[in-house]
Design an enzyme around this catalytic site. Structure first.
Site, short mmCIF file in Angstrom:
data_model
loop_
_atom_site.label_atom_id
_atom_site.label_comp_id
_atom_site.label_asym_id
_atom_site.label_seq_id
_atom_site.Cartn_x
_atom_site.Cartn_y
_atom_site.Cartn_z
N LYS A 1 0.85 -1.20 0.00
CA LYS A 1 0.00 0.00 0.00
C LYS A 1 0.87 1.24 0.00
CE LYS A 1 -4.49 0.75 0.10
NZ LYS A 1 -5.48 -0.10 -0.58
N GLY B 1 -20.83 6.95 1.43
CA GLY B 1 -19.65 7.24 0.61
C GLY B 1 -19.99 7.07 -0.85
N GLY C 1 -18.84 7.77 -3.69
CA GLY C 1 -17.73 8.06 -4.59
C GLY C 1 -17.67 7.00 -5.67
N ASN C 2 -16.46 6.64 -6.08
CA ASN C 2 -16.28 5.66 -7.14
C ASN C 2 -17.00 4.34 -6.82
OD1 ASN C 2 -15.32 3.79 -8.96
ND2 ASN C 2 -13.17 4.30 -8.74
N ALA C 3 -16.57 3.70 -5.72
CA ALA C 3 -17.14 2.40 -5.37
C ALA C 3 -18.64 2.52 -5.07
CB ALA C 3 -16.39 1.83 -4.16
N GLY C 4 -19.03 3.55 -4.33
CA GLY C 4 -20.43 3.71 -3.92
C GLY C 4 -21.36 3.92 -5.10
P1 NAD Z 1 -13.70 7.92 -3.58
O1 NAD Z 1 -12.77 8.97 -3.17
O2 NAD Z 1 -14.13 7.86 -5.00
O3 NAD Z 1 -15.04 8.03 -2.72
C1 NAD Z 1 -15.06 8.18 -1.35
C2 NAD Z 1 -16.38 8.84 -1.00
O4 NAD Z 1 -16.51 8.83 0.41
C3 NAD Z 1 -16.47 10.30 -1.46
O5 NAD Z 1 -17.73 10.54 -2.04
C4 NAD Z 1 -16.33 11.09 -0.14
O6 NAD Z 1 -17.05 12.31 -0.16
C5 NAD Z 1 -16.96 10.12 0.83
N1 NAD Z 1 -16.56 10.37 2.21
C6 NAD Z 1 -15.37 10.79 2.69
N2 NAD Z 1 -15.43 10.95 4.03
C7 NAD Z 1 -16.69 10.59 4.39
C8 NAD Z 1 -17.36 10.52 5.63
N3 NAD Z 1 -16.73 10.86 6.76
N4 NAD Z 1 -18.65 10.11 5.62
C9 NAD Z 1 -19.27 9.77 4.47
N5 NAD Z 1 -18.69 9.82 3.28
C10 NAD Z 1 -17.40 10.22 3.24
O7 NAD Z 1 -13.06 6.54 -3.07
P2 NAD Z 1 -13.42 5.06 -3.55
O8 NAD Z 1 -12.44 4.65 -4.57
O9 NAD Z 1 -14.87 4.95 -3.84
O10 NAD Z 1 -13.06 4.25 -2.21
C11 NAD Z 1 -13.97 4.17 -1.12
C12 NAD Z 1 -13.52 3.08 -0.16
O11 NAD Z 1 -13.43 1.87 -0.87
C13 NAD Z 1 -12.16 3.28 0.49
O12 NAD Z 1 -12.17 2.74 1.79
C14 NAD Z 1 -11.24 2.49 -0.39
O13 NAD Z 1 -10.07 2.11 0.31
C15 NAD Z 1 -12.13 1.32 -0.71
N6 NAD Z 1 -11.72 0.61 -1.91
C16 NAD Z 1 -11.78 1.20 -3.15
C17 NAD Z 1 -11.35 0.49 -4.25
C18 NAD Z 1 -11.44 1.05 -5.66
O14 NAD Z 1 -11.06 0.33 -6.60
N7 NAD Z 1 -11.97 2.26 -5.86
C19 NAD Z 1 -10.87 -0.81 -4.10
C20 NAD Z 1 -10.84 -1.38 -2.84
C21 NAD Z 1 -11.27 -0.65 -1.74
#
Ligand code: NAD
Length: 416
Positions: A106, A218, A220-223
């Protein structure tokens, strides 16, 4: 007693628990409690106004017994060495639980990307590769995007690495844009993998998810992808979604595409039409079939776990649930899909990206989805089997499956 919230202490605690259940010998246990290699770097970066700012970053190779380290790079103001250590440990268990031939790593940079311009981000991305590049490589350690890092940032990083080496190395980093070696299906792979295991869990529990409610913390991307794929593949409706600025709720369901458009346009879910505002805390406690924590660590703790009312908790985020909360959820019969299983779709397609880069031959989306589904289904089946045979909850079962495989690889290499 005060609850431990340091993510690395939590990761070690989880490992200790698995080591005890597996009866690991002391040397193997100690080896698996710590990163095998960690690098802390300090990076001067020229800002657009001509001033220099100094950033701090990390890259950690936790364990490489099963293959080269693999893990994302996070850009976050609250990043710490212990967050990166914990996430690198979880990557080790993640690549193992889905049985791909990689280890865990990481990286992180302490910064607030929202305050950086695109040109500043590019200079920071390149500075990071110049600082940690000697520990990277297709046979050593392969980074990927994570919180607040993007395919564009991966492209700059790959370019910097290739500039340093004078050779093409598209497999040095994954999550790249498709025209320069990215894979079909990488963009939504984490969420898609999560939805595949939710489907397996629903089958195992004998519940029908059609028209059932899903809640996403959340957006974001994953959500966002989870909302879309949950609707398309399982017919679920979105009850509530949130981001760092707050949440929105509609008991009759929220239009997923329109909410994504609104989030892209305004930078937040708040203020979306036909919804009521809801806090991040209240959102977690909604009565819902599937709850997806998809933001940050430690959002489900001993304090709010008694109020969690979902049937399936699908941890797309890393480390959203504390060990104390875990026990409470188990007693409440919440079916937990633990982070390193639930969000392994991303690393699985990253691995497929790397395989394609190495072959210099590229697959279509159908092939990627088929391989991802197969991997997630097999991983879920081994964890469920372990959970049922040993009468333990899914997180413990996932740990036992994953840690046993890494321990076996260490033993076969003669390390322990
Ligand atoms: P991202 O930055 O696209 O989205 C994160 C979202 O969470 C954003 O919309 C942000 O506004 C929101 N957020 C931040 N703080 C917050 C809070 N206190 N309360 C509520 N929402 C909040 O990131 P992502 O890529 O979607 O990743 C999200 C999670 O998934 C992380 O824990 C990441 O480690 C995990 N993850 C992502 C991937 C991937 O491929 N994208 C893979 C494995 C794990």
């Amino acid at each position: 007693m005060t609850e431990i919230l340091n993510p690395f202490r939590i990761a070690q605690q989880q490992l200790d628990h698995a080591a005890e259940k597996l009866g690991l010998d002391d040397a193997t246990h100690e080896l698996l409690r710590w990163p095998m290699q960690e690098l802390k770097v300090t990076m001067p970066v020229r800002m657009d106004d001509g001033n220099t700012r100094v950033f701090h970053g990390f890259r950690i190779q936790y364990n490489t017994a099963r293959g080269p380290a693999k893990g994302g790079i996070r850009w976050h103001p609250d990043e710490t060495i212990d967050t990166v250590r914990a996430l690198a440990a979880w990557m080790t268990w993640k690549t193992s639980v889905v049985d791909i031939p990689l280890g865990g790593g990481k990286g992180g940079v302490i910064c607030n990307p929202k305050e950086l311009t695109d040109t500043e981000k590019e200079r920071l991305a390149r500075a990071y590769v110049r600082a940690v590049g000697r520990t990277l490589g297709v046979t050593k350690d392969v980074p990927a995007p994570d919180v607040y890092t993007t395919p564009q940032i991966m492209a700059w990083m790959m370019d910097e690495y290739e500039t340093l080496t004078g050779e093409h190395h598209p497999g040095v980093i994954t999550g790249k844009p498709i025209p320069i070696g990215g894979s079909q299906g990488r963009g939504d792979a984490t969420a898609r993998g999560g939805i595949y295991v939710v489907r397996e869990a629903a089958n195992a529990l004998g519940i029908d998810l059609k028209d059932a409610a899903m809640t996403i913390q959340g957006f974001g991307n994953a959500g966002q992808h989870a909302a879309r794929i949950g609707r398309d593949l399982l017919g679920m409706k979105l009850l509530a979604a949130s981001d760092s600025k707050g949440g929105v709720y509609n008991p009759n369901g929220i239009d997923v595409e329109a909410l994504i458009d609104h989030k892209i346009r305004t930078g937040q879910v708040s203020g979306f039409t036909d919804t009521d505002p809801i806090t991040n805390e209240a959102l977690l406690e909604l009565d819902t079939a599937v709850l997806f924590p998809a933001a940050l660590e430690n959002v489900i703790t001993a304090k709010n776990a008694p109020e969690i009312r979902c049937t399936i908790l699908c941890e797309l985020a890393n480390g959203p649930t504390t060990p104390e909360a875990d026990d409470i959820l188990y007693d409440k019969n919440v079916f937990v899909l633990p982070d390193f299983l639930a969000n392994a779709g991303g690393v699985t397609v990253s691995y497929l990206e790397q395989v394609q880069n190495t072959y210099n031959l590229y697959w279509n989306l159908e092939e990627i989805h088929w391989r991802l589904k197969d991997t997630m289904r097999n991983a879920f089946a081994s964890v469920l089997e372990m959970s049922r045979n040993s009468v333990i909850h899914m997180r413990d079962a996932a740990y036992l499956v994953a840690v046993a495989r890494v321990a076996e690889a260490c033993k076969l290499r003669g390390w322990v």
